[in-house]
Design a protein around this motif. Structure first.
Motif, PDB file in Angstrom:
ATOM      1  N   LYS A  32       0.848  -1.188   0.000  1.00 44.76           N
ATOM      2  CA  LYS A  32       0.000   0.000   0.000  1.00 44.76           C
ATOM      3  C   LYS A  32       0.884   1.238   0.000  1.00 44.76           C
ATOM      4  O   LYS A  32       1.606   1.502   0.960  1.00 44.76           O
ATOM      5  CB  LYS A  32      -0.922   0.025   1.218  1.00 44.76           C
ATOM      6  CG  LYS A  32      -1.893   1.197   1.184  1.00 44.76           C
ATOM      7  CD  LYS A  32      -2.815   1.173   2.387  1.00 44.76           C
ATOM      8  CE  LYS A  32      -3.773   2.343   2.349  1.00 44.76           C
ATOM      9  NZ  LYS A  32      -4.688   2.351   3.513  1.00 44.76           N
ATOM     10  N   PRO A  33       0.870   2.016  -1.046  1.00 49.52           N
ATOM     11  CA  PRO A  33       1.812   3.129  -1.155  1.00 49.52           C
ATOM     12  C   PRO A  33       1.399   4.335  -0.331  1.00 49.52           C
ATOM     13  O   PRO A  33       0.256   4.481   0.070  1.00 49.52           O
ATOM     14  CB  PRO A  33       1.768   3.470  -2.647  1.00 49.52           C
ATOM     15  CG  PRO A  33       0.386   3.077  -3.042  1.00 49.52           C
ATOM     16  CD  PRO A  33       0.029   1.868  -2.220  1.00 49.52           C
ATOM     17  N   GLN A  34       2.364   5.185  -0.084  1.00 44.64           N
ATOM     18  CA  GLN A  34       2.073   6.480   0.513  1.00 44.64           C
ATOM     19  C   GLN A  34       1.452   7.365  -0.566  1.00 44.64           C
ATOM     20  O   GLN A  34       1.797   7.266  -1.739  1.00 44.64           O
ATOM     21  CB  GLN A  34       3.347   7.126   1.050  1.00 44.64           C
ATOM     22  CG  GLN A  34       4.031   6.300   2.127  1.00 44.64           C
ATOM     23  CD  GLN A  34       3.208   6.202   3.389  1.00 44.64           C
ATOM     24  OE1 GLN A  34       2.293   6.985   3.600  1.00 44.64           O
ATOM     25  NE2 GLN A  34       3.512   5.236   4.234  1.00 44.64           N
ATOM     26  N   LEU A  35       0.556   8.213  -0.164  1.00 44.20           N
ATOM     27  CA  LEU A  35      -0.226   8.973  -1.135  1.00 44.20           C
ATOM     28  C   LEU A  35      -0.350  10.421  -0.711  1.00 44.20           C
ATOM     29  O   LEU A  35      -0.663  10.708   0.432  1.00 44.20           O
ATOM     30  CB  LEU A  35      -1.623   8.349  -1.242  1.00 44.20           C
ATOM     31  CG  LEU A  35      -2.709   9.121  -1.975  1.00 44.20           C
ATOM     32  CD1 LEU A  35      -2.355   9.250  -3.446  1.00 44.20           C
ATOM     33  CD2 LEU A  35      -4.040   8.412  -1.813  1.00 44.20           C
ATOM     34  N   SER A  36      -0.073  11.321  -1.605  1.00 45.09           N
ATOM     35  CA  SER A  36      -0.264  12.737  -1.333  1.00 45.09           C
ATOM     36  C   SER A  36      -1.126  13.322  -2.433  1.00 45.09           C
ATOM     37  O   SER A  36      -0.825  13.169  -3.610  1.00 45.09           O
ATOM     38  CB  SER A  36       1.078  13.465  -1.312  1.00 45.09           C
ATOM     39  OG  SER A  36       0.891  14.855  -1.267  1.00 45.09           O
ATOM     40  N   VAL A  37      -2.204  13.976  -2.052  1.00 42.26           N
ATOM     41  CA  VAL A  37      -3.114  14.537  -3.042  1.00 42.26           C
ATOM     42  C   VAL A  37      -3.400  15.984  -2.710  1.00 42.26           C
ATOM     43  O   VAL A  37      -3.693  16.318  -1.568  1.00 42.26           O
ATOM     44  CB  VAL A  37      -4.433  13.750  -3.079  1.00 42.26           C
ATOM     45  CG1 VAL A  37      -5.361  14.325  -4.138  1.00 42.26           C
ATOM     46  CG2 VAL A  37      -4.157  12.290  -3.359  1.00 42.26           C
ATOM     47  N   GLY A  38      -3.309  16.839  -3.691  1.00 34.13           N
ATOM     48  CA  GLY A  38      -3.679  18.232  -3.498  1.00 34.13           C
ATOM     49  C   GLY A  38      -4.684  18.622  -4.555  1.00 34.13           C
ATOM     50  O   GLY A  38      -5.090  17.812  -5.367  1.00 34.13           O
ATOM     51  N   GLY A  39      -5.102  19.872  -4.568  1.00 32.80           N
ATOM     52  CA  GLY A  39      -6.013  20.332  -5.601  1.00 32.80           C
ATOM     53  C   GLY A  39      -7.442  20.365  -5.135  1.00 32.80           C
ATOM     54  O   GLY A  39      -7.744  20.477  -3.965  1.00 32.80           O
ATOM     55  N   SER A  40      -8.385  20.249  -6.057  1.00 33.38           N
ATOM     56  CA  SER A  40      -9.801  20.326  -5.737  1.00 33.38           C
ATOM     57  C   SER A  40     -10.554  19.370  -6.639  1.00 33.38           C
ATOM     58  O   SER A  40      -9.965  18.536  -7.316  1.00 33.38           O
ATOM     59  CB  SER A  40     -10.311  21.752  -5.941  1.00 33.38           C
ATOM     60  OG  SER A  40     -10.445  22.015  -7.322  1.00 33.38           O
ATOM     61  N   THR A  41     -11.863  19.498  -6.698  1.00 27.25           N
ATOM     62  CA  THR A  41     -12.631  18.628  -7.581  1.00 27.25           C
ATOM     63  C   THR A  41     -12.431  18.991  -9.047  1.00 27.25           C
ATOM     64  O   THR A  41     -12.949  18.306  -9.922  1.00 27.25           O
ATOM     65  CB  THR A  41     -14.126  18.722  -7.234  1.00 27.25           C
ATOM     66  OG1 THR A  41     -14.537  20.089  -7.264  1.00 27.25           O
ATOM     67  CG2 THR A  41     -14.389  18.150  -5.851  1.00 27.25           C
ATOM     68  N   SER A  42     -11.707  20.039  -9.330  1.00 27.60           N
ATOM     69  CA  SER A  42     -11.421  20.423 -10.719  1.00 27.60           C
ATOM     70  C   SER A  42     -10.121  19.787 -11.191  1.00 27.60           C
ATOM     71  O   SER A  42      -9.257  20.444 -11.759  1.00 27.60           O
ATOM     72  CB  SER A  42     -11.328  21.949 -10.829  1.00 27.60           C
ATOM     73  OG  SER A  42     -12.529  22.557 -10.467  1.00 27.60           O
ATOM     74  N   LEU A  43      -9.942  18.475 -10.923  1.00 30.37           N
ATOM     75  CA  LEU A  43      -8.706  17.798 -11.290  1.00 30.37           C
ATOM     76  C   LEU A  43      -8.707  17.476 -12.778  1.00 30.37           C
ATOM     77  O   LEU A  43      -9.609  16.814 -13.276  1.00 30.37           O
ATOM     78  CB  LEU A  43      -8.560  16.504 -10.489  1.00 30.37           C
ATOM     79  CG  LEU A  43      -8.496  16.656  -8.975  1.00 30.37           C
ATOM     80  CD1 LEU A  43      -8.450  15.292  -8.318  1.00 30.37           C
ATOM     81  CD2 LEU A  43      -7.289  17.478  -8.576  1.00 30.37           C
ATOM     82  N   THR A  44      -7.704  17.946 -13.473  1.00 26.88           N
ATOM     83  CA  THR A  44      -7.564  17.604 -14.879  1.00 26.88           C
ATOM     84  C   THR A  44      -6.213  16.977 -15.165  1.00 26.88           C
ATOM     85  O   THR A  44      -5.991  16.475 -16.263  1.00 26.88           O
ATOM     86  CB  THR A  44      -7.722  18.856 -15.761  1.00 26.88           C
ATOM     87  OG1 THR A  44      -6.757  19.832 -15.367  1.00 26.88           O
ATOM     88  CG2 THR A  44      -9.121  19.430 -15.627  1.00 26.88           C
ATOM     89  N   ASP A  45      -5.307  17.002 -14.238  1.00 26.84           N
ATOM     90  CA  ASP A  45      -4.035  16.308 -14.395  1.00 26.84           C
ATOM     91  C   ASP A  45      -3.528  15.873 -13.025  1.00 26.84           C
ATOM     92  O   ASP A  45      -3.937  16.389 -12.001  1.00 26.84           O
ATOM     93  CB  ASP A  45      -2.995  17.160 -15.125  1.00 26.84           C
ATOM     94  CG  ASP A  45      -2.706  18.479 -14.427  1.00 26.84           C
ATOM     95  OD1 ASP A  45      -3.637  19.032 -13.805  1.00 26.84           O
ATOM     96  OD2 ASP A  45      -1.564  18.943 -14.495  1.00 26.84           O
ATOM     97  N   ILE A  46      -2.694  14.852 -13.037  1.00 28.71           N
ATOM     98  CA  ILE A  46      -2.162  14.281 -11.807  1.00 28.71           C
ATOM     99  C   ILE A  46      -0.658  14.142 -11.939  1.00 28.71           C
ATOM    100  O   ILE A  46      -0.155  13.594 -12.923  1.00 28.71           O
ATOM    101  CB  ILE A  46      -2.775  12.896 -11.521  1.00 28.71           C
ATOM    102  CG1 ILE A  46      -4.294  12.991 -11.367  1.00 28.71           C
ATOM    103  CG2 ILE A  46      -2.153  12.265 -10.280  1.00 28.71           C
ATOM    104  CD1 ILE A  46      -4.970  11.642 -11.216  1.00 28.71           C
ATOM    105  N   VAL A  47       0.069  14.654 -10.975  1.00 31.92           N
ATOM    106  CA  VAL A  47       1.511  14.463 -10.913  1.00 31.92           C
ATOM    107  C   VAL A  47       1.783  13.192 -10.100  1.00 31.92           C
ATOM    108  O   VAL A  47       1.404  13.103  -8.941  1.00 31.92           O
ATOM    109  CB  VAL A  47       2.209  15.667 -10.271  1.00 31.92           C
ATOM    110  CG1 VAL A  47       3.720  15.417 -10.187  1.00 31.92           C
ATOM    111  CG2 VAL A  47       1.919  16.935 -11.050  1.00 31.92           C
TER     112      VAL A  47
END
Length: 357
Positions: A32-47
């Motif tokens: 199970k990897p470590q996960l970092s998520v930022g942004g909002s519901t307007s996600l159009t790309d993922i780093v």
């Protein structure tokens, strides 16, 4: 405005996860990897960022990156130039969707297991910084920390320093988080307080002086907490009845109990302060703002951090003369107050202009 989500994937961290590349490998159950998520519901790309395999990492020739918008029922391979770089930006995604992303290392001898993470449309609600580590509350009320972890201040059950975010164990209803020198605490929505990390001075408040790499409940609070502050090695909570409770290091009287005795749990209310609305804690001093906006401080005062116009420490609260504070903060040896007028006043240590307004 468009926002970008970030995923940090810990790729194949164990030997069972990393085949020797002697032959094509059947993917095993992923770590199970470590996960970092930022942004909002307007996600159009993922780093997406990952770690190279710890075993046979030098033989990697490329990485395969795939994503799914239906929890892994079908996967789409992201087309990108052959590269051993450990980051890529997935573009052209549908705003508002939740995506799963997986990464696999490729070599002439075979492939590794998949490392999988999910991108939820989340953002940090608040962030707190300690000494070489940081913690944040996410919109789903979980807490993530990253950085130095020698005392377990990342709260993930390990002592491994991490340059990427990871979840604090067991915290799912956080309202706020505070960070001291090497410990952190979370205020839960039910008013409970949990702390983790260094506990040499009892700053975790669980009636011990033993460090903990997972959150432990603060003992002795008579009612629900509504606000927290963390000093270098002491912690304070404002309770629903507007009283103040502090625990931990007390060499300068920063607990507000009129003495210099260490306390390893809450239980005694600070002396001489009532109607407390907010608390701020520095290295060895504490300040409160009353519900009416009056600010008073106590503890160490070597550089004037108590705001009393001298450098004499005090075991008892001393008035700063400010009566219209809307918000207060303290760090190390200085203190600041945002006033109802919109102006800010600061006092204490000013070596690099930190008290200048």
């Amino acid at each position: 405005m468009l926002f970008r989500s970030t995923i940090v994937v810990a790729l194949v961290l164990g030997l069972a996860q990393v085949p020797a590349f002697a032959a094509a490998a059947t993917p095993s159950a992923p770590f199970k990897p470590q996960l970092s998520v930022g942004g909002s519901t307007s996600l159009t790309d993922i780093v997406v960022t990952w770690l190279a395999p710890l075993r046979n990492g030098g033989s990697v020739t490329d990485y395969t990156i795939q994503y799914s918008s239906n929890t892994g029922t079908t996967w789409t391979t992201f087309t990108h130039p052959v590269s051993t770089a450990t980051t890529v930006t997935l573009t052209g995604l549908a705003a508002g969707n939740t995506y799963s992303v997986r990464v696999r290392a490729e070599s002439p001898a075979g492939a590794s297991a998949w490392a999988i993470a999910s991108s939820k449309a989340e953002r940090f609600e608040s962030v707190a910084g300690g000494q070489e580590f940081s913690c944040a509350v996410l919109v789903d009320a979980t807490v993530q920390c990253w950085g130095r972890n020698a005392s377990g201040q990342l709260g993930d059950g390990t002592l491994l320093t991490r340059a990427y975010v990871g979840y604090v164990s067991g915290i799912t209803s956080a309202q706020s988080v505070v960070a001291g020198f090497a410990h952190a605490c979370a205020l839960l929505t039910n008013g409970d307080v949990y702390c983790w990390g260094s506990n040499l001075s009892g700053q975790l408040g669980n009636a011990t002086t033993t460090d903990s790499s997972v959150p432990v409940k603060v003992l002795g609070l008579p009612t629900r907490a509504i606000a927290l502050a963390a000093g270098s090695a002491h912690t304070c909570a404002v309770t629903a009845d507007n009283k103040l409770y502090c625990w931990g290091a007390n060499g300068s009287g920063q607990l507000g109990l009129g003495d210099t005795v260490l306390r390893n749990q809450a239980g005694l209310a600070a002396v001489g302060v009532t109607g407390v609305g907010e608390v701020a804690a520095g290295a060895a001093h504490t300040c409160v703002a009353s519900t009416a906006g009056a600010v008073s401080c106590w503890g160490a005062n070597a550089v004037g951090q108590l705001g009393r116009g001298n450098t004499t420490s005090s075991l008892a609260p001393v008035a700063t003369g400010l009566t219209t504070a809307a918000h207060i903060s303290a760090r190390n040896n200085n203190t600041c107050a945002a006033l109802a007028s919109g102006s800010v006043q600061c006092w204490g240590e000013n070596k690099i202009g930190r008290a200048h307004v």
